[in-house]
Design an enzyme around this catalytic site. Structure first.
Site, mmCIF file in Angstrom:
data_model
loop_
_atom_site.group_PDB
_atom_site.id
_atom_site.type_symbol
_atom_site.label_atom_id
_atom_site.label_comp_id
_atom_site.label_asym_id
_atom_site.label_seq_id
_atom_site.Cartn_x
_atom_site.Cartn_y
_atom_site.Cartn_z
ATOM 1 N N GLU A 109 6.253 -1.375 -5.750
ATOM 2 C CA GLU A 109 6.272 -1.316 -4.287
ATOM 3 C C GLU A 109 7.214 -0.186 -3.905
ATOM 4 O O GLU A 109 8.431 -0.307 -4.051
ATOM 5 C CB GLU A 109 6.743 -2.652 -3.702
ATOM 6 C CG GLU A 109 5.930 -3.852 -4.131
ATOM 7 C CD GLU A 109 4.474 -3.784 -3.691
ATOM 8 O OE1 GLU A 109 4.130 -2.918 -2.851
ATOM 9 O OE2 GLU A 109 3.668 -4.584 -4.194
ATOM 10 N N CYS A 149 11.025 -0.475 3.959
ATOM 11 C CA CYS A 149 10.002 0.341 3.294
ATOM 12 C C CYS A 149 8.723 0.454 4.115
ATOM 13 O O CYS A 149 7.987 1.436 3.979
ATOM 14 C CB CYS A 149 9.691 -0.212 1.905
ATOM 15 S SG CYS A 149 9.059 -1.903 1.890
#
Length: 470
Positions: free
Chosen positions: A212, A246
């Protein structure tokens, strides 16, 4: 023991346990998930205190909203759906094998290593763990150097409740050492550059990885959408955790002629949420290096001609408290640092556009983002953006909240990552779907007619199989 020695010893125990007891029962898994939920719930204040200390300033309310609420929801959802996820899947049998049966049984992979960043230190540590434990795996968590107060606390509160053969959080472990171990699967959340290093280390043990990685997630406001409504929604998510997310909106496209209106609303809205850069609800930048990087990024944009607007009254930043006021950066150019790297801070570049085609082209010229956001009620506009671009996820008329959907997978594509967790996809990510073929007596007799010596019968049967495409 040193952290390295403890890591090795714990890994050995989990490895042996996973081989001796490869398929923990559904009830065992539910019990372990419930134990995890109870220990987190019982220590909410201590967890928020530790995160606050690691950040040097993060509101308990923000940690509750961004970490505790989604994590507890993930656990509850996994427990609720686990029995269904674990059921063997029936698969069709070819006509040539009439009477036989096929099925897939989800098989735990074994020992999972989880490498966690500092920005969401609880959720990104235990979110993947929930999926992995639901699938029957055992987990060891390595937290970031900037999250060691939380790491030590999690070790302290989890160790007495869950056996270390099930879950362990080990403070002080080396990232290099951790990623080079022969995990049955590894999860890494962080930058693309570090993700490549982790993947290279994992490849030496043929360890499958879930990455990720983030990236620059674009946001588009369509001409048909109300500017104030868009400003209310996008500034809320952009400036949560001081933009250190993020999946935060990284840069914004506004229709030509509407920038001034957006900025006016943004100043009004953000100013009503935070009275100044010293507001306790405004999260601090994680460390001095990150603070200096962001202030340099803002200075670079100013020097190169962008209009940098502080959305709050008063100072742009608080050096002692390592806080930066939410800013919009109007008309940035691609040679500016702010448009080259993921921002990971409370700075929001705004670009204008005349044609949606130009927006699509701009997005497609860059690495595939972890998320893409659009504000529009026009189905043609939505479809144009969706089917002309690629991203890890899409959120329409808001941003970031796709991550809070427990029954939706979370993950990137290309440079923003690979694999996913959450929901059934997370369960499958940490499982090996083990095929089981069961032969029938009748089919076996027919198949054995194809055994040597080959002759006319073999030729006739295979010709029939080819004709019928069995």
């Amino acid at each position: 023991m040193t952290p390295s020695e403890r890591l090795q010893a714990t890994y050995k125990k989990q490895y042996e346990a996973s081989r001796k007891h490869a398929y923990p029962s559904i009830q065992e898994r539910k019990d372990n998930l419930e134990k995890l939920a109870q220990v987190i719930d019982a220590n909410r204040d201590r967890i928020c205190d530790a995160i606050d200390k690691d950040f040097g300033g993060r509101s308990h309310n923000e940690s509750t909203l961004l970490e505790l609420v989604p994590l507890m929801g993930n656990i509850a959802d996994a427990k609720k759906r686990l029995k269904k996820w674990s059921k063997p899947q029936r698969r069709h049998v070819g006509l040539a094998f009439k009477g036989a049966s096929n099925k897939l049984i989800p098989q735990p992979k074994g020992v999972i290593g989880v490498v966690t960043p500092w920005n969401y230190p609880l959720l990104l540590a235990l979110g993947p763990v929930v999926s992995a434990m639901a699938a029957g795996n055992r987990c060891i968590v390595k937290q970031a150097a900037n999250s060691q107060n939380l790491c030590r606390l999690l070790d302290e509160i989890i160790s007495p409740v869950l056996d270390e053969t099930v879950l362990a959080v080990i403070p002080g472990t080396s990232a290099r050492k951790f990623s080079s171990m022969p995990w049955d699967h590894m999860v890494f959340t962080g930058s693309a550059a570090t993700g490549k290093v982790v993947m290279e280390a994992a490849s030496k043990n043929l360890t499958p990885v879930t990455l990720e990685l983030g990236g620059k997630s674009p946001t588009i406001i369509a001409p048909d959408f109300d500017i104030r409504t868009a400003a209310e929604r996008v500034t809320f998510t952009k400036f949560l955790n001081a933009g250190q997310t993020c999946v935060a909106p990284d840069y914004l496209f506004v229709p030509e002629g509407k920038v001034e209106e957006f900025v006016k609303h943004a100043k009004d809205i953000v100013g009503s949420r935070y009275d100044s850069v010293n507001n306790n609800d405004l999260t601090a930048i994680i460390d001095e290096a990150a603070f200096n990087r962001l202030t340099a990024t803002l200075a670079d944009a100013k020097e190169k001609g962008a209009e940098c607007i502080n959305l709050l009254s008063g100072d742009d930043s608080n050096t002692e408290g390592q806080k930066i006021a939410p800013h919009v950066v109007v008309n940035p150019t691609d040679d500016m640092i702010i448009m080259q790297d993921e921002i990971f801070g409370p700075l929001f570049p705004i670009k204008t556009y005349k044609s949606l085609d130009d927006v699509v082209e701009y997005i497609n010229e860059r690495e595939r983002p972890l998320a893409l956001y659009m504000f529009s009620n026009d189905k043609k506009f939505q479809d144009k953006v969706f089917y002309s671009t690629l991203s890890g996820a899409v959120c329409i008329n808001d941003s970031m909240f796709h991550v809070a959907q427990h029954d939706m997978p979370f993950g990137g594509v290309g440079n923003s990552g690979m694999g996913h967790y959450h929901g059934i996809e997370g369960f499958i990510e940490f499982s090996k779907l083990r095929p089981v073929f069961k032969q029938s007596t009748m089919t076996s007799k027919i198949i054995l007619m194809l055994a040597p010596p080959y002759g006319p019968l073999f030729k006739n049967v295979t010709n029939l199989m080819l004709k019928l495409r069995l």
